[in-house]
Design a protein around this motif. Structure first.
Motif, mmCIF file in Angstrom:
data_model
loop_
_atom_site.group_PDB
_atom_site.id
_atom_site.type_symbol
_atom_site.label_atom_id
_atom_site.label_comp_id
_atom_site.label_asym_id
_atom_site.label_seq_id
_atom_site.Cartn_x
_atom_site.Cartn_y
_atom_site.Cartn_z
ATOM 1 N N ALA A 12 0.843 -1.205 0.000
ATOM 2 C CA ALA A 12 0.000 0.000 0.000
ATOM 3 C C ALA A 12 0.877 1.254 0.000
ATOM 4 O O ALA A 12 0.597 2.230 -0.704
ATOM 5 C CB ALA A 12 -0.938 -0.010 1.197
ATOM 6 N N ILE A 13 1.958 1.211 0.767
ATOM 7 C CA ILE A 13 2.869 2.360 0.822
ATOM 8 C C ILE A 13 3.580 2.537 -0.524
ATOM 9 O O ILE A 13 3.698 3.644 -1.036
ATOM 10 C CB ILE A 13 3.872 2.213 1.990
ATOM 11 C CG1 ILE A 13 3.121 2.375 3.320
ATOM 12 C CG2 ILE A 13 5.007 3.225 1.884
ATOM 13 C CD1 ILE A 13 3.904 1.960 4.551
ATOM 14 N N ALA A 14 4.011 1.412 -1.135
ATOM 15 C CA ALA A 14 4.668 1.494 -2.454
ATOM 16 C C ALA A 14 3.715 2.099 -3.481
ATOM 17 O O ALA A 14 4.123 2.928 -4.309
ATOM 18 C CB ALA A 14 5.126 0.109 -2.902
ATOM 19 N N SER A 15 2.442 1.689 -3.437
ATOM 20 C CA SER A 15 1.459 2.197 -4.401
ATOM 21 C C SER A 15 1.321 3.713 -4.288
ATOM 22 O O SER A 15 1.186 4.416 -5.286
ATOM 23 C CB SER A 15 0.087 1.554 -4.174
ATOM 24 O OG SER A 15 0.190 0.164 -4.343
ATOM 25 N N VAL A 16 1.360 4.197 -3.066
ATOM 26 C CA VAL A 16 1.261 5.639 -2.852
ATOM 27 C C VAL A 16 2.559 6.336 -3.269
ATOM 28 O O VAL A 16 2.536 7.372 -3.932
ATOM 29 C CB VAL A 16 0.926 5.927 -1.364
ATOM 30 C CG1 VAL A 16 1.109 7.387 -1.042
ATOM 31 C CG2 VAL A 16 -0.503 5.504 -1.068
ATOM 32 N N LEU A 17 3.696 5.735 -2.932
ATOM 33 C CA LEU A 17 4.975 6.364 -3.290
ATOM 34 C C LEU A 17 5.162 6.428 -4.807
ATOM 35 O O LEU A 17 5.824 7.329 -5.324
ATOM 36 C CB LEU A 17 6.145 5.587 -2.675
ATOM 37 C CG LEU A 17 6.300 5.708 -1.164
ATOM 38 C CD1 LEU A 17 7.410 4.778 -0.688
ATOM 39 C CD2 LEU A 17 6.606 7.142 -0.755
ATOM 40 N N ALA A 18 4.559 5.472 -5.523
ATOM 41 C CA ALA A 18 4.722 5.415 -6.983
ATOM 42 C C ALA A 18 4.146 6.646 -7.667
ATOM 43 O O ALA A 18 4.563 7.004 -8.766
ATOM 44 C CB ALA A 18 4.066 4.149 -7.530
ATOM 45 N N ILE A 19 3.181 7.302 -7.035
ATOM 46 C CA ILE A 19 2.656 8.524 -7.645
ATOM 47 C C ILE A 19 3.469 9.756 -7.214
ATOM 48 O O ILE A 19 3.094 10.886 -7.499
ATOM 49 C CB ILE A 19 1.150 8.729 -7.338
ATOM 50 C CG1 ILE A 19 0.910 8.793 -5.836
ATOM 51 C CG2 ILE A 19 0.303 7.636 -7.974
ATOM 52 C CD1 ILE A 19 -0.487 9.247 -5.467
ATOM 53 N N ALA A 20 4.598 9.501 -6.561
ATOM 54 C CA ALA A 20 5.553 10.544 -6.178
ATOM 55 C C ALA A 20 4.910 11.715 -5.440
ATOM 56 O O ALA A 20 4.968 12.860 -5.885
ATOM 57 C CB ALA A 20 6.310 11.042 -7.412
#
Ligand code: ADP
Length: 265
Positions: free
Chosen positions: A151-159
């Motif tokens: 979930a954190i990676a998914s959010v970080l992917a949108i920078a």
């Protein structure tokens, strides 16, 4: 100090129902680039409402919210959501993809990010949360901690420029919690993110640069972890119970050096 102001709440008030009670009453604060701010307070004090206002899930009734120089309103809300990433308590409610990589891709697809760049960001963010070996795993096969990492990676992917964790580690065991926060802290420092954690976890409070204490929809105190310790008697008055306060004391005691400094001030 010439750090950039990333988030500004200016006299923000909010109520869920037209005739209902004010859930936030004239709340003002600022958060700077790269800062870690913990928001604490008993249940119902308005913490999650602040988080939802920050990325435009809710709109203020009164006052103004500015994110990276842009006022949050109906016209800017989609831009704002690129800047403000949120992770909630229950990762099961946050999955949309059939596999881990699909899930991380989803938010980027919505924002029209080119395929090649998407692939690169999937690799980078999943590596950052140490989930790079699970690209084609179905999310429901993951443990709670692994799900929160994705979930954190998914959010970080949108920078995003601001990452909000709303009780995001609450369902994990202490080791899982520590691991996630360690990872997030690393990412925060390397990417210069501002981090807002809404939490009951003492470790997260002690590590934050600043603490905002909410009480009945108002800011009761804006302080540092060390000063919070010195006011521990007062915390009981606003319903943060004795075990909480005692644990906070213990947690800070472990950081003896800082505490000695605080006692001298
Ligand atoms: P916290 O995160 O500090 O527990 P919240 O921001 O979730 O507090 O809630 C603040 C107040 O708003 C509480 O009194 C809560 O009952 C109320 N509230 C939260 N969500 C809603 C909603 N969707 N509709 C009506 N009232 C709500």
């Amino acid at each position: 100090m010439d750090r950039k102001k990333l988030v500004e709440f200016k006299n923000v008030s909010f109520q869920y129902e037209e005739e209902g009670a004010l859930v936030l009453n004239q709340v003002s604060f600022e958060i700077y680039e790269g800062e870690w701010v913990a928001i604490i307070g008993h249940n119902g004090s308005g913490k999650s409402t602040i988080a939802k206002l920050l990325n435009g899930l809710l709109m203020p009734k009164d006052g103004e919210i500015v994110v990276d120089g842009q006022k949050v309103d109906d016209d800017t809300v989609w831009d704002i959501r690129k800047d403000v990433g949120m992770v909630f308590q229950n990762p099961d409610n946050q999955f949309v993809g059939a596999t881990v990589q699909d899930d991380v891709a989803f938010g980027m697809e919505n924002r029209g990010i080119p395929r090649e760049e998407m692939r690169e960001r999937i690799q980078r963010t999943l590596s950052a949360v140490r989930m790079q070996d699970y690209l084609i795993t179905e999310p429901h096969r993951l443990s709670g901690g692994q799900k929160q990492r994705v979930a954190i990676a998914s959010v970080l992917a949108i920078a995003p420029k601001v990452l909000i964790l709303d009780e995001a580690t609450a369902m994990l065991d202490p080791t899982g919690r520590k691991e996630i926060m360690h990872t997030v802290n690393d990412i925060q420092e390397s990417e210069g993110l501002s981090l807002i954690t809404i939490t009951h976890d003492l470790q997260e409070i002690v590590q934050a640069d600043r603490v905002i204490v909410m009480n009945k929809g108002e800011i009761w105190e804006e302080t540092t972890p060390r000063e919070l310790f010195l006011q521990r008697e007062n915390l009981r008055e606003i319903g943060l119970d004795v075990p909480f306060v005692a644990q906070l004391t213990d947690e800070l005691m472990k950081q003896g050096v800082e505490l000695k400094e605080a006692a001298l001030n």
